[in-house]
Design an enzyme around this catalytic site. Structure first.
Site, short mmCIF file in Angstrom:
data_model
loop_
_atom_site.label_atom_id
_atom_site.label_comp_id
_atom_site.label_asym_id
_atom_site.label_seq_id
_atom_site.Cartn_x
_atom_site.Cartn_y
_atom_site.Cartn_z
N THR A 1 1.12 -1.46 0.08
CA THR A 1 -0.15 -0.07 0.49
C THR A 1 1.00 1.19 -0.25
O THR A 1 1.71 1.44 1.17
CB THR A 1 -1.15 0.01 1.38
N LYS B 1 -7.46 1.16 -2.77
CA LYS B 1 -6.74 1.13 -1.44
C LYS B 1 -7.53 2.17 -0.81
O LYS B 1 -7.25 1.87 0.56
CB LYS B 1 -5.77 0.72 -1.55
N LYS C 1 1.06 5.22 8.28
CA LYS C 1 1.24 5.15 7.17
C LYS C 1 0.06 5.44 5.42
O LYS C 1 0.30 6.36 5.57
CB LYS C 1 2.55 4.06 6.81
#
Ligand code: NAP
Length: 295
Positions: free
Chosen positions: A96, A171, A239
């Site tokens: 990701t 995502k 993150k």
């Protein structure tokens, strides 16, 4: 692609089980990991080569699948594979990372006639182990179709979302929901403790109704038992949330759920809990409720 020879780079909580599924479909040629012992162990288990470098692995494969932590790590790994890549190879990135970096890397690879598919995944470590991940893919459709068997080997759902970057954009949307559910479930379970509700009956009643969710089903019990072993490290969700916050800034919009979750996870990371599963968020919810008690 008739002769699929895939190399996996990044054998962490997600990459290692994905490599096992590739091996069981006959698609895995070799592995590389920064910490060599993990690669040695998995290569021996699966009977594939352990490359000495990312470039050596690239030289032996026609598909490279990366699953590393964050933007800077993917950039580093891609820089190290360039010397081994050949015309017609395809890099699939399942990490990701930022859609902006993804587009930049795809352009760089296109200049040497190497295809790129961004293919972030959802479904947790359980999904990776059981081969039931949801893959959200971006990239040229013909390239996507060539590598589809590879993606299907560890997934229950693979969806092409559009050009390069669309997988990572999807995502980002997914992670707003993941973070929001974690906030709601951890806050609710901390409240249930304050109300002295019977925990052994709580989850069955909640999952039978409108409060049901993946997070409640898969993490509710362990949270109530104070077990926060990794699954999905909360430093990794932080993150992801920062990537989303940056996307929101570029769109000139506010995402309140994301801002609240960043505030919570930053505090937990500062307290040294970054390697806990994201369900460790309940510690902060409990602490906030204790402070409210004292006021
Ligand atoms: P992890 O267990 O921490 O594994 C990270 C992997 O990346 C390790 O193999 C690590 O190598 C490697 N790595 C990190 N920095 C590197 C660098 N600079 N150069 C080379 N290799 C590097 O993480 P994970 O849970 O597998 O997550 C991997 C990716 O999948 C992340 O982007 C995460 O956000 C995403 N993801 C995770 C989940 C989940 O539930 N865990 C679900 C969906 C998506 P070492 O062994 O040497 O440390």
């Amino acid at each position: 692609m008739n002769d699929i020879r895939t190399g996996v780079i990044g054998l962490g909580a997600m990459g290692a089980p994905m490599a096992r599924h590739l091996a069981s479909h006959g698609f895995l040629a070799g592995v590389w990991n920064r910490t060599t012992i993990k690669a040695d162990t998995l290569a021996a288990e699966l009977g594939v080569m352990r490359a000495d470098s990312p470039a050596e692995l690239a030289g032996q494969c026609n598909i490279l699948l990366t699953c590393v932590s964050a933007d800077k790590d993917l950039e580093s790994v891609i820089a190290q594979v360039l010397a081994g890549l050949k015309h017609g190879d395809v890099v699939i990135d399942t990490s990701t990372v930022s859609p902006v970096l993804t587009k930049h890397l795809a352009e760089r690879l296109e200049r040497i006639a190497v295809g790129f598919i961004d293919a972030p995944v959802s479904g947790g470590v359980e999904g990776a182990v059981n081969g039931r991940l949801s893959v959200m893919a971006g990239g040229d459709f013909a390239t996507f179709s060539r590598v589809l068997p590879v993606l299907e080997s560890f997934s229950s759902s693979v969806t092409h979302m559009g050009p390069v970057g669309s997988g990572q954009a999807t995502k980002a949307v997914n992670q707003v929901i993941v973070a929001g559910l974690a906030e709601a479930v951890c806050e609710a379970l901390a409240l249930s403790e304050k109300l002295n509700l019977p925990s052994e009956r709580l989850l069955s009643v909640l999952t039978a109704g409108a409060a049901d969710s993946w997070f409640l089903r898969h993490r509710g019990q362990s949270v109530l038992e104070n077990r926060f072993e990794t699954g999905f490290k909360l430093s990794l969700l932080l993150k992801d949330l920062k990537i989303i916050q940056s996307l929101a800034r570029n769109l000139n919009i506010n995402l309140n759920t994301v801002d609240a979750a960043i505030n919570d996870y930053e505090k937990l990371v500062t307290a040294g809990d970054g390697n806990n599963d994201i369900s460790g968020l309940i510690r902060r919810k409990r602490a906030q409720m204790s402070v409210a008690d004292e006021e």
